[in-house]
Design a protein around this motif. Structure first.
Motif, PDB file in Angstrom:
ATOM      1  N   SER A  45      19.282  40.681  45.861  1.00 42.47           N
ATOM      2  CA  SER A  45      18.466  40.497  44.877  1.00 42.47           C
ATOM      3  C   SER A  45      19.196  41.063  43.479  1.00 42.47           C
ATOM      4  O   SER A  45      18.637  40.839  42.293  1.00 42.47           O
ATOM      5  N   SER A  46      20.223  41.716  43.781  1.00 41.73           N
ATOM      6  CA  SER A  46      20.993  42.346  42.404  1.00 41.73           C
ATOM      7  C   SER A  46      21.839  41.335  41.958  1.00 41.73           C
ATOM      8  O   SER A  46      22.761  41.586  40.780  1.00 41.73           O
ATOM      9  N   SER A  47      21.885  40.270  42.560  1.00 35.54           N
ATOM     10  CA  SER A  47      23.367  39.547  42.048  1.00 35.54           C
ATOM     11  C   SER A  47      22.855  38.788  41.146  1.00 35.54           C
ATOM     12  O   SER A  47      22.397  37.364  41.028  1.00 35.54           O
ATOM     13  N   GLY A  48      22.943  39.023  39.941  1.00 38.53           N
ATOM     14  CA  GLY A  48      22.754  38.218  38.588  1.00 38.53           C
ATOM     15  C   GLY A  48      23.813  37.820  37.921  1.00 38.53           C
ATOM     16  O   GLY A  48      24.952  37.737  38.520  1.00 38.53           O
ATOM     17  N   GLN A  49      23.881  37.380  36.708  1.00 42.85           N
ATOM     18  CA  GLN A  49      25.056  37.109  35.766  1.00 42.85           C
ATOM     19  C   GLN A  49      25.952  38.310  35.542  1.00 42.85           C
ATOM     20  O   GLN A  49      25.540  39.258  35.287  1.00 42.85           O
ATOM     21  N   THR A  50      27.058  37.954  35.622  1.00 40.68           N
ATOM     22  CA  THR A  50      28.200  39.152  35.418  1.00 40.68           C
ATOM     23  C   THR A  50      28.299  38.929  33.919  1.00 40.68           C
ATOM     24  O   THR A  50      27.929  38.345  32.892  1.00 40.68           O
TER      25      THR A  50
END
Length: 119
Positions: A45-50
């Motif tokens: 769930s925490s894998s968003g945009q870098t």
């Protein structure tokens, strides 16, 4: 070919096995496996945009703003805005390729030179 089991699937299956068996420390093992599943859920769930992806999105917006009906080469696009100063042609090419894939920009060949125009 059957679908591969994920780590989450393995942990869930292990919980089932442990609860059905008569292991002395079954409660602790189940708590550990449940915690591992929770960690996997938090990770996904925490894998968003870098930071770099967010920066690239801003640059792509500026590229679209700079492009006009007239075809422009990478060098011409780079010279139009100070935000592109110091940017390599390879990076600009990569951003333009992403815009082409999204259908926002089209590549036009003029002789040996590739030029880009809004789609």
């Amino acid at each position: 070919m059957a679908n591969k089991m994920t780590r989450k699937d393995y942990y869930s299956r292990l919980i089932e096995i442990v609860t059905q068996s008569r292991v002395e420390d079954a409660v602790e093992v189940c708590e550990f496996l449940t915690h591992q599943i929770m960690l996997l859920d938090n990770k996904s769930s925490s894998s968003g945009q870098t930071k770099r992806q967010a920066e690239n999105d801003g640059l792509k917006g500026k590229i679209v703003a700079v492009l006009s009906a007239n075809p422009m080469s990478i060098s011409e696009i780079t010279a139009c805005d100070s935000a592109f100063a110091g940017m390599s042609n390879q990076r600009m090419s990569q951003l333009l390729s992403q815009l082409i894939k999204a259908g926002i920009v089209e590549r036009v060949k003029e002789g040996k030179v590739s030029k880009f125009v809004l789609a």
